[in-house]
Each structure stands twice: as structure tokens, then as C-alpha cells.
Design a protein around this motif. Sequence first.
Motif, PDB file in Angstrom:
ATOM      1  N   ILE A 116       0.840  -1.202   0.000  1.00  0.00           N
ATOM      2  CA  ILE A 116       0.000   0.000   0.000  1.00  0.00           C
ATOM      3  C   ILE A 116       0.876   1.253   0.000  1.00  0.00           C
ATOM      4  O   ILE A 116       1.941   1.274   0.613  1.00  0.00           O
ATOM      5  CB  ILE A 116      -0.910  -0.021   1.257  1.00  0.00           C
ATOM      6  N   SER A 117       0.407   2.316  -0.694  1.00  0.00           N
ATOM      7  CA  SER A 117       1.105   3.608  -0.676  1.00  0.00           C
ATOM      8  C   SER A 117       0.373   4.586   0.231  1.00  0.00           C
ATOM      9  O   SER A 117      -0.849   4.709   0.148  1.00  0.00           O
ATOM     10  CB  SER A 117       1.133   4.228  -2.076  1.00  0.00           C
ATOM     11  N   VAL A 118       1.129   5.304   1.062  1.00  0.00           N
ATOM     12  CA  VAL A 118       0.553   6.413   1.833  1.00  0.00           C
ATOM     13  C   VAL A 118       0.566   7.632   0.920  1.00  0.00           C
ATOM     14  O   VAL A 118       1.630   8.094   0.514  1.00  0.00           O
ATOM     15  CB  VAL A 118       1.379   6.724   3.096  1.00  0.00           C
ATOM     16  N   ILE A 119      -0.620   8.143   0.564  1.00  0.00           N
ATOM     17  CA  ILE A 119      -0.648   9.231  -0.420  1.00  0.00           C
ATOM     18  C   ILE A 119      -0.988  10.582   0.193  1.00  0.00           C
ATOM     19  O   ILE A 119      -0.910  11.602  -0.482  1.00  0.00           O
ATOM     20  CB  ILE A 119      -1.610   8.917  -1.584  1.00  0.00           C
ATOM     21  N   GLY A 120      -1.340  10.615   1.460  1.00  0.00           N
ATOM     22  CA  GLY A 120      -1.634  11.913   2.062  1.00  0.00           C
ATOM     23  C   GLY A 120      -1.989  11.752   3.518  1.00  0.00           C
ATOM     24  O   GLY A 120      -2.100  10.632   4.025  1.00  0.00           O
ATOM     25  N   GLY A 121      -2.172  12.888   4.192  1.00  0.00           N
ATOM     26  CA  GLY A 121      -2.540  12.792   5.591  1.00  0.00           C
ATOM     27  C   GLY A 121      -2.418  14.112   6.303  1.00  0.00           C
ATOM     28  O   GLY A 121      -2.186  15.162   5.688  1.00  0.00           O
ATOM     29  N   HIS A 122      -2.595  14.042   7.579  1.00  0.00           N
ATOM     30  CA  HIS A 122      -2.582  15.228   8.430  1.00  0.00           C
ATOM     31  C   HIS A 122      -2.175  14.760   9.820  1.00  0.00           C
ATOM     32  O   HIS A 122      -2.707  13.777  10.317  1.00  0.00           O
ATOM     33  CB  HIS A 122      -3.989  15.835   8.442  1.00  0.00           C
ATOM     34  N   THR A 123      -1.211  15.451  10.421  1.00  0.00           N
ATOM     35  CA  THR A 123      -0.787  15.097  11.777  1.00  0.00           C
ATOM     36  C   THR A 123      -0.825  16.348  12.622  1.00  0.00           C
ATOM     37  O   THR A 123      -0.320  17.391  12.207  1.00  0.00           O
ATOM     38  CB  THR A 123       0.652  14.536  11.766  1.00  0.00           C
ATOM     39  N   GLU A 124      -1.468  16.278  13.780  1.00  0.00           N
ATOM     40  CA  GLU A 124      -1.463  17.456  14.638  1.00  0.00           C
ATOM     41  C   GLU A 124      -1.491  17.077  16.107  1.00  0.00           C
ATOM     42  O   GLU A 124      -1.920  15.987  16.486  1.00  0.00           O
ATOM     43  CB  GLU A 124      -2.624  18.401  14.303  1.00  0.00           C
ATOM     44  N   ILE A 125      -1.002  18.003  16.929  1.00  0.00           N
ATOM     45  CA  ILE A 125      -1.097  17.875  18.373  1.00  0.00           C
ATOM     46  C   ILE A 125      -2.435  18.486  18.758  1.00  0.00           C
ATOM     47  O   ILE A 125      -2.752  19.606  18.356  1.00  0.00           O
ATOM     48  CB  ILE A 125       0.026  18.664  19.077  1.00  0.00           C
ATOM     49  N   SER A 126      -3.235  17.744  19.502  1.00  0.00           N
ATOM     50  CA  SER A 126      -4.593  18.182  19.767  1.00  0.00           C
ATOM     51  C   SER A 126      -4.848  18.179  21.277  1.00  0.00           C
ATOM     52  O   SER A 126      -4.647  17.155  21.938  1.00  0.00           O
ATOM     53  CB  SER A 126      -5.535  17.222  19.045  1.00  0.00           C
ATOM     54  N   ALA A 127      -5.278  19.314  21.796  1.00  0.00           N
ATOM     55  CA  ALA A 127      -5.484  19.427  23.242  1.00  0.00           C
ATOM     56  C   ALA A 127      -6.600  18.487  23.708  1.00  0.00           C
ATOM     57  O   ALA A 127      -7.516  18.174  22.955  1.00  0.00           O
ATOM     58  CB  ALA A 127      -5.831  20.866  23.597  1.00  0.00           C
ATOM     59  N   GLY A 128      -6.509  18.037  24.955  1.00  0.00           N
ATOM     60  CA  GLY A 128      -7.614  17.283  25.552  1.00  0.00           C
ATOM     61  C   GLY A 128      -7.671  15.815  25.180  1.00  0.00           C
ATOM     62  O   GLY A 128      -8.653  15.146  25.474  1.00  0.00           O
ATOM     63  N   LEU A 129      -6.639  15.281  24.548  1.00  0.00           N
ATOM     64  CA  LEU A 129      -6.611  13.835  24.291  1.00  0.00           C
ATOM     65  C   LEU A 129      -5.705  13.179  25.325  1.00  0.00           C
ATOM     66  O   LEU A 129      -4.701  13.750  25.729  1.00  0.00           O
ATOM     67  CB  LEU A 129      -6.056  13.532  22.898  1.00  0.00           C
ATOM     68  N   ASN A 130      -6.047  11.941  25.729  1.00  0.00           N
ATOM     69  CA  ASN A 130      -5.177  11.240  26.674  1.00  0.00           C
ATOM     70  C   ASN A 130      -4.381  10.127  25.999  1.00  0.00           C
ATOM     71  O   ASN A 130      -3.684   9.358  26.640  1.00  0.00           O
ATOM     72  CB  ASN A 130      -5.993  10.688  27.854  1.00  0.00           C
ATOM     73  N   ARG A 131      -4.506  10.041  24.659  1.00  0.00           N
ATOM     74  CA  ARG A 131      -3.810   8.999  23.903  1.00  0.00           C
ATOM     75  C   ARG A 131      -3.842   9.398  22.430  1.00  0.00           C
ATOM     76  O   ARG A 131      -4.662  10.220  22.033  1.00  0.00           O
ATOM     77  CB  ARG A 131      -4.553   7.672  24.070  1.00  0.00           C
ATOM     78  N   PRO A 132      -2.967   8.829  21.602  1.00  0.00           N
ATOM     79  CA  PRO A 132      -3.059   9.121  20.168  1.00  0.00           C
ATOM     80  C   PRO A 132      -4.300   8.447  19.568  1.00  0.00           C
ATOM     81  O   PRO A 132      -4.729   7.397  20.050  1.00  0.00           O
ATOM     82  CB  PRO A 132      -1.789   8.496  19.575  1.00  0.00           C
ATOM     83  N   ILE A 133      -4.850   9.068  18.558  1.00  0.00           N
ATOM     84  CA  ILE A 133      -5.967   8.499  17.799  1.00  0.00           C
ATOM     85  C   ILE A 133      -5.583   8.581  16.328  1.00  0.00           C
ATOM     86  O   ILE A 133      -5.068   9.603  15.884  1.00  0.00           O
ATOM     87  CB  ILE A 133      -7.266   9.299  18.058  1.00  0.00           C
ATOM     88  N   ILE A 134      -5.803   7.500  15.594  1.00  0.00           N
ATOM     89  CA  ILE A 134      -5.515   7.533  14.156  1.00  0.00           C
ATOM     90  C   ILE A 134      -6.782   7.209  13.383  1.00  0.00           C
ATOM     91  O   ILE A 134      -7.480   6.249  13.702  1.00  0.00           O
ATOM     92  CB  ILE A 134      -4.435   6.511  13.757  1.00  0.00           C
ATOM     93  N   ILE A 135      -7.077   8.037  12.398  1.00  0.00           N
ATOM     94  CA  ILE A 135      -8.238   7.796  11.557  1.00  0.00           C
ATOM     95  C   ILE A 135      -7.733   7.546  10.145  1.00  0.00           C
ATOM     96  O   ILE A 135      -7.121   8.413   9.533  1.00  0.00           O
ATOM     97  CB  ILE A 135      -9.202   8.994  11.573  1.00  0.00           C
ATOM     98  N   GLY A 136      -7.974   6.344   9.660  1.00  0.00           N
ATOM     99  CA  GLY A 136      -7.453   5.974   8.352  1.00  0.00           C
ATOM    100  C   GLY A 136      -8.515   6.042   7.268  1.00  0.00           C
ATOM    101  O   GLY A 136      -9.718   5.969   7.554  1.00  0.00           O
ATOM    102  N   PHE A 137      -8.051   6.235   6.036  1.00  0.00           N
ATOM    103  CA  PHE A 137      -8.912   6.155   4.853  1.00  0.00           C
ATOM    104  C   PHE A 137      -8.205   5.273   3.849  1.00  0.00           C
ATOM    105  O   PHE A 137      -7.070   5.548   3.483  1.00  0.00           O
ATOM    106  CB  PHE A 137      -9.123   7.536   4.217  1.00  0.00           C
ATOM    107  N   MET A 138      -8.883   4.211   3.417  1.00  0.00           N
ATOM    108  CA  MET A 138      -8.234   3.289   2.486  1.00  0.00           C
ATOM    109  C   MET A 138      -9.014   3.251   1.184  1.00  0.00           C
ATOM    110  O   MET A 138     -10.238   3.357   1.180  1.00  0.00           O
ATOM    111  CB  MET A 138      -8.191   1.891   3.109  1.00  0.00           C
TER     112      MET A 138
END
Lengths: 339, 339
Positions: A116-138
Motif C-alpha cells: 500500500i502507498s501512503v498518499i496523504g494525511g494530516h498530523t497534529e497535536i490536539s489538546a484534551g486527548l489522553n492517547r493518540p488516535i488515528i483515523i485511516g482512509f483506504m
Amino acid sequence: MGKFLPGKLPYEFLKKLVFTRLGVSDERLLVGPSIGEDAAVMEFGDKVLVLATDPITAATKDIGWLSVHINANDVASCGVRPRWFLCTILLPEGSDESMVDQILSQIDRACKELGISVIGGHTEISAGLNRPIIIGFMMGEAPRKRYVRTGGARPGDLIILTKGAGLEGTAVLASELEKELVPSLGRELVERAKRMMYEISVVKDAMVLMDSCEVHALHDPTEGGIASGIWEMALASNVSMEIYANSIPIREETQKICSHLGLNPLNILSSGALLASIKGEEAEKALKALESEGISAAIIGCVKKGKGVWMIKDKERRALSPPPRDEVYEVLESLLSSK
Amino acid sequence: MGKFLPGKLPYEFLKKLVFTRLGVSDERLLVGPSIGEDAAVMEFGDKVLVLATDPITAATKDIGWLSVHINANDVASCGVRPRWFLCTILLPEGSDESMVDQILSQIDRACKELGISVIGGHTEISAGLNRPIIIGFMMGEAPRKRYVRTGGARPGDLIILTKGAGLEGTAVLASELEKELVPSLGRELVERAKRMMYEISVVKDAMVLMDSCEVHALHDPTEGGIASGIWEMALASNVSMEIYANSIPIREETQKICSHLGLNPLNILSSGALLASIKGEEAEKALKALESEGISAAIIGCVKKGKGVWMIKDKERRALSPPPRDEVYEVLESLLSSK
């Protein structure tokens, strides 16, 4: 109005409030939002595009790797090879380079495992989270008629289940409740159960089936286990199904952990165990093809005209319905809140 | 290793750790992950697909509506009409039907405003969140050569900015700091500033430009304002830019709120103000086309060979660089933490 419990929203709510609010309609949409469908299928010239989105919200050390595989499963459940991945990574405040580094390495590795190729995305530091969350689109593509849907099962089909019921749930329970389980079940079994997480991909299962026999429907049973998965497939296909209880493959790890916790293996998270509705005459061929690729599988039932899903056990016939909620969530909440 | 502050990750980090970990490479990917590019562009037969993902993580009553528009902007910034939307909605525990109902209505409405179809998604209740989060995924298609990228500006181009610098930031500040601003600036101005949020779509701006003149590059300046947006466009295009400080359109609301808070209007969130690099001879035609559609715009600079971005003001020429961090985040954090 009622409040919702953690997990997926109730079917009735989806039908009433979600599936009626979908912007403008598009006649190129071949499979849109509906119960049990894992991905959208859209006409694109002489091909179809298959698209899916799923989040990983649980705190897990494998979050990057899981995000790719869970989203890949949705596309593969249309019988189509996943090819292109985008993701949004939301990180808690205080995240450092090493955490991001680890997540990105996992995504890279999982994508290379599946081509699979990663063709795009967005990464940010977000206030009020207690853990990382990843939302994928395939996304994947296929020739115009070379895809299946959850709702494609036909009377006369046989139903195959790969690997074993409750595979993902077994791994989650073993990881989360390790301390509770080891004294009774032994470290070796619990470690084996934890490693079942690395078998959650159904991409190979789906590709082998598509290449070897006439597949009418595929479904990746996640929340609510294979009981929900079978029920969703029957509902979406507008058919009846008979399931042979004694034929359902359930691994020793799943059996023992569920028995210890008082859970039904059919009602727990089941990614990794692919449900397939195969033209009856071709089911044996399908099993051989899976076996030759090292994937265990069994015929667990058949498709009939009519409505309802029936579980046949020792000549007894009872209705099979989805659990109100995945039993993994129930047991984790009650055990973790009592600590 | 350093810890990150809320917002986008630093450019250097992206170059080192993100853009090098992208699974398998794909020669059909025409525009992939890189600084300043808003969306991915992929070859698909005689067409291209344009894909983008962006989250809305701020607590806002318009979250559903915003999610559609912010993601639509990314696709429109490739000069391509956004058509298909998928989204993952993560809801805090205790969410009730009315909250979900409101979010879904907003998504439906925004999609109808822009002619977009919702083709898939995922909604779940997720433990440990203090607000809903929506992660959108937008797709559009165009003929093979009918798209632009942030990195397409050419020497000889003129640079146009639509609406006004800091449009989105002005609305966010007016909403978040309403009580601080009203006593000094008056309720009427603050209310007008809040309503600027409803002008954040650049879809029409982009479509009018694509239909009326030779567009070489478009960019939707978000975090870091138009200072970052211009800098990213110059860097991605490998050109130099000269910006005429006195030509940059800045609305009264933006000017007064920034002045009151000691902020630079060029360094605050700026969705809604589209940056366009247009073939020099066609820039006047572009302005007329925008004006006839009710979109204000101005020529704010020109593209030259070389490197660096220069701000020209009253015969003085100084380097323009992006702020280390969006000034909206800085001021909100310091004011909200001092409460």
C-alpha cells in the motif's frame, strides 16, 4: 433522548438519522452507507473505486500498524485489494518525536506488508486527548464487475469462516486482562492469545477467495463478533441463513478465555476471521485454496430463501441474533471499573 | 527529544520523519505528501483523483458544517470541485441523539450547499473525549491536466488573495474572546467578526478562477496565516515572491481585533482567503470574474525567479517568514490559561 454507550451506534438510529442525511445523491455510487457494508463502492469509468474509513481509538502500542490493517480489511471485504492510504493522526499534548516516530514506522511497515502507498494525511497535536488516535482512509480499485458486497449472499451459497471466531477479541482480552488471566490459564496460553492480534488482516483471505472461486459476499466481522457479522450479512442480502454451531472454528485460546470470563466467543470482536458466502458447488475448492495458502477455514452454514438466522446445534434450531453490545466492551468496563 | 506544541508539526520534522515513511511508492501518484500541498493527486485513467483529509478538533457548535467545508477547501485548492465525502465521527461518552442529530444535519446541509455526496463513514462513542471530533475525507475528479498544485507558481505570475487575510482567525478570536473584545470594540463589530466563519469556503473562489483565467497555483492558507501560505507556495514552487504590504486586503474586523490583541493579521488562521498565482496578463481578468460573482479580491504581489519571500512596504524590503506558530493559538492559550 437516550444516551449512547461506547462503541458503534444502534442500527435503528443509523437507519433513521444517518442514512437519510447524505448530501446530494450520486448515481455513480454503487454501494453507499447501509447496515453491514464495510466500504463504499463508486463507479469510475470502466473501474470501481472502493473506499473506507475507520478509526483506532483504543490505547494500544500497535496503533499505527492496526490502523492500516483495519482499514485494509474494509476494502478487502469488497473483494478488492487495498492500495492507497491516507490518515489523520491526532496526538495528545506532550507527545514527543519518539512517539510520532514509532507510529509512522508502524504505518510504513504495515503498508509495505500489504503493498500500500501512503498518499496523504494530516498530523497534529490536539489538546484534551489522553492517547493518540488515528483515523485511516483506504482506497482500492477493481474492474467494473469484480467486487462483492456484504449484501450479495444468495440462496444455495455455503458460508465459510476463516481462522476462528473472536480472534481479535481474544487478543484484546489477553492484553487488557493479562493479570487476571495468567494465574488461571497460564502464561503460555495468554501470550499466544496476545499474538493473535497479528493475524487480524483478512486481505490475503479475501484475495485467495476472489482468485479461486465464485464469491457472492464477504464481510469482516468486527464489533459484536461473528453473531453480528452473520446477522448483518443475512439482513443486507435479504436471505435466511442456517449456521451449524459445531462447525464454527473456535481456537483453544478463545474458548478458554471466553469460558473463564463467561463470554460467548461468537459475540466478541472478530476482525481477522473473514465471513464469505460462496457458490455452494465451489465451497470445497475455496477451502482447499485457503488451506494451500496456510489459512485455516471451515464451512459453517448455508444460505436459504426467507428471513432470519438460525443456529443449528444437536438437532435444536434457535434464532441467532446480534448481542446488544460487544461482550469485550462489557467485560472490560465492568472489570476495569471495579478496580 | 523535543515535545510538540498544539497545532501542525514543524516542517523539518515532516521532511525527516513523515515524508520518508510512506509504504510502497506508486508512479500514479502525481502529487504526494509534501510541504504546502493541500491534497493528493492521483492518475486514474484519463482523469485525476484529488483526495484530502482534515480533522476538526476544536470545540465548536458548527463542527459538522466546518468539517465538510474545510475538507472541500483542500480539494478546491487543487482547482478541482469536491464531490464525495466520507467522515469518521468520534463522540464523547454521554452523547445523546440530539448532538448526533445536529452534527449530521450540519454535514447534510454543507454537502448540499456544495453539491457533495456523503458516500461512507463511521460513527462511534469513544471513551476519554471531552468533545466531538470529526475527521473528514474529501475526493474530487478532474480531466488529466486540469488541476493545479501549491507548487505551480511561475515567474511572471501575479498573486491574488480573495476576501481578506486572517478571515478564519478573526472569527475564531471573536467567538472565543467575545467577553474580552465587546467592551472595547463594540458588540456589532464582534458579531460581524463571528459571522466571518460562514465565509470560509474557497470552493467558489477556486472554481471561478479555474473557469476564467490561466491559474498556475492555488493554496488555502490555514494555520500560520497568509504569511505561512505565501511562504509555502514560494517554497513548493521553487520561486521568489514579492508581496506589496499595502495591497493585502484586511477587513476592518480583522484589523481592529488583531490590533486590540497585539497580533499580526498575516499570522493568523486564514481559511476562506484563497491564494492564487495567476498568469500575469490574466490577473485583471481574474479579478473581474471574481467580482462579478461577488467575491472581493486583490493583486497582492508577483512571482520572480530565485528564492525567498519579500514584503515591500513604503520602499522598504524585508524578508517575510512564517510565524513559528499560529498567533491565534498563542493568544488563546495565554488568555485562557490566565483565567
